[in-house]
Design a protein around this motif. Structure first.
Motif: not given
Length: 133
Positions: A33-38, A111-121
């Motif tokens: 669901v979240f980026t590492d640095d969300a 944001v779109r990441t290599a793993a798919g869409w993730r919440i960054s904020h």
């Protein structure tokens, strides 16, 4: 700027997945669901800003049984900012163990990441009183 229907569907499912994972206590799956640095902004609750997916997981674990029984997400609006970034608004409803409920607005950057869409904020804005015209 526009995004595909498939991307919109993936973003809707992403926002819903957060509630499902939280409700079953699968906080170790927050990477889905979240980026590492969300950044998770709970300032409106007096809890400040939680930075990092692991810190968010740790906070949820620390809350334990104080976590809501159910997180319900609806009324999702997706506004593309770039080809790889969208801003979303969603309504959240929490059902607590004591029978009380709470309503919030989730203001997310996804944001779109290599793993798919993730919440960054995510900024969580509680709804504490009705509008008074």
């Amino acid at each position: 700027m526009s995004i595909s229907t498939a991307d919109r569907l993936a973003i809707h499912e992403l926002l819903a997945l957060h509630g499902h994972l939280s409700d079953i206590g699968a906080f170790e799956r927050f990477g889905e669901v979240f980026t590492d640095d969300a950044v998770y902004d709970l300032t409106a609750y007096g809890a400040g800003v939680v930075t990092g997916r692991d810190a968010l997981r740790d906070m949820a674990l620390q809350l334990g049984d104080a976590n809501p029984l159910g997180h319900h997400v609806s009324n999702i609006i997706v506004s593309p900012a770039t080809a790889d970034t969208v801003e979303t608004l969603a309504k959240g409803l929490a059902v607590n163990a004591d029978g009380t409920t709470g309503s919030v607005t989730y203001e997310d950057t996804v944001v779109r990441t290599a793993a798919g869409w993730r919440i960054s904020h995510r900024r969580v804005v509680p709804r504490r009183k009705p509008l008074t015209p």
